[in-house]
Structure formats: structure tokens, C-alpha cells
Enzyme design. Structure first.
Site, mmCIF file in Angstrom:
data_model
loop_
_atom_site.group_PDB
_atom_site.id
_atom_site.type_symbol
_atom_site.label_atom_id
_atom_site.label_comp_id
_atom_site.label_asym_id
_atom_site.label_seq_id
_atom_site.Cartn_x
_atom_site.Cartn_y
_atom_site.Cartn_z
ATOM 1 N N TYR A 19 0.798 -1.221 0.000
ATOM 2 C CA TYR A 19 0.000 0.000 0.000
ATOM 3 C C TYR A 19 0.837 1.280 0.000
ATOM 4 C CZ TYR A 19 1.122 -0.645 4.933
ATOM 5 O OH TYR A 19 1.791 -0.863 6.124
ATOM 6 N N GLY A 20 2.147 1.187 -0.166
ATOM 7 C CA GLY A 20 3.006 2.376 -0.106
ATOM 8 C C GLY A 20 4.040 2.398 -1.207
ATOM 9 N N THR A 21 5.313 2.406 -0.824
ATOM 10 C CA THR A 21 6.395 2.566 -1.801
ATOM 11 C C THR A 21 6.572 1.356 -2.700
ATOM 12 O OG1 THR A 21 8.127 1.738 -0.316
ATOM 13 C CG2 THR A 21 7.644 4.119 -0.255
ATOM 14 N N LEU A 22 5.847 0.260 -2.441
ATOM 15 C CA LEU A 22 5.902 -0.921 -3.306
ATOM 16 C C LEU A 22 4.790 -0.924 -4.363
ATOM 17 C CD1 LEU A 22 6.759 -3.520 -0.557
ATOM 18 C CD2 LEU A 22 8.210 -2.946 -2.513
ATOM 19 N N GLU A 89 10.917 -3.918 5.133
ATOM 20 C CA GLU A 89 9.937 -3.484 6.133
ATOM 21 C C GLU A 89 10.469 -3.573 7.573
ATOM 22 O OE1 GLU A 89 7.757 -1.906 4.831
ATOM 23 O OE2 GLU A 89 7.025 -2.843 3.009
#
Length: 164
Positions: A19-22, A89
Site C-alpha cells: 500500500y506504499g512505496t511498493l 519493512e
């Protein structure tokens, strides 16, 4: 809606909900995922909230919905992908005091599926999700900024530079 038993360990190779930088188009997508996934599709994490972080977001259990992508590892890449994502992470193991995130199994929704089966709404599937670790969650709940609508964007203009 199904509820997971946290005492039952996951079996098989679960997909990953990011849900972010990936996310596609974000800086870590190409660095960590290129050539390691066989499928990517829109998905939603129900019963969760999204918070601003220092250049990346945190999801925690809550009363909202987080929008993201469900990733399936390419054949033969699951172990490598799992290790890379755990490292990114800062996940050292279940409940480790130095974890930045906890890797947990959650039900995620695949919007648009289910109609052909005569059901309204989305189909759910189990996936690995990296949620903020306990200490981070406490800090977010007392002084964090919730991201409206559970959609994280970096604010970069489309086609802007990608930096790790």
C-alpha cells in the site's frame, strides 16, 4: 466475511498486499518487485487505517479501508521475495521489539470479483500484510496523521523522477 484464527499458521505461499512505496509507479516497486511477481491487481484491506510516515505510510488495524495492490510471487521467487520484503519493512520476526512492521495474515478484498458467482461486492483472499509494529501503532494513535480515504500517494508529479 470470514475471520482468521491468529493461532493457525498460514499454509502455502500467500500473496502480499502492499500500500506504499511498493505500489506500481512508486520507487520500491521496480527495486524489489521487478521480475519477482507474476500478478498484480487492485485490492483493499478492510478494517484498517492508513497513516503518514517519514516518506512511507503505515497501516494499522482500525475502522477504515486501505487501498493497495495484491502481489503474487513469480514461480520459484517466493522465498527471495519474502526475504527482501521482510528486510525492507524491518521485520525481524513475530513480536520482535525492533520491528518497524509486523508481517501478519489478513483477508483482503478483490473488488469486482464475486458478481459472476451471484454475490455482491468483492471476493476476499488471505494475504501477507505489513502493519505498523506495536510501538509505532501506539505513537500513530496518539499523534499521527490519518491519510484520507486510505490511499497513499507521494505527491510526485506523474512521470517525475524515481528515487529509492
Amino acid at each position: 466475511m470470514s475471520t482468521l484464527d491468529p493461532s493457525s499458521p498460514p499454509t502455502g505461499e500467500l500473496p502480499f498486499f502492499v500500500y506504499g512505496t511498493l505500489l506500481p509507479g512508486e520507487p520500491n516497486h521496480d527495486l524489489f518487485l521487478r521480475g519477482r511477481t507474476s500478478g498484480e491487481r487492485a485490492a483493499v484491506l478492510p478494517r484498517a487505517l492508513l497513516y503518514e510516515g517519514p516518506g512511507y505510510p503505515y497501516a494499522i488495524d482500525g475502522h477504515g479501508r486501505v487501498h493497495g495492490t495484491l502481489l503474487t510471487a513469480a514461480p520459484g521467487m517466493y522465498g527471495e521475495l519474502l526475504g527482501l520484503l521482510d528486510h525492507l519493512e524491518e521485520y525481524l520476526g513475530p513480536g520482535h521489539p525492533r520491528n518497524l512492521y509486523e508481517r501478519v495474515v489478513r483477508e483482503v478484498e478483490l473488488p469486482g470479483e464475486g458478481e459472476e458467482e451471484g454475490k455482491e461486492g468483492a471476493r476476499e483472499t488471505r494475504a501477507w500484510v505489513y502493519l505498523a509494529a506495536a510501538a509505532v501503532t501506539r505513537s500513530l494513535r496518539t499523534g499521527g496523521s490519518v491519510i484520507a480515504e486510505g490511499r497513499w500517494v507521494t505527491g510526485r508529479p506523474p512521470g517525475g523522477p524515481r528515487t529509492p
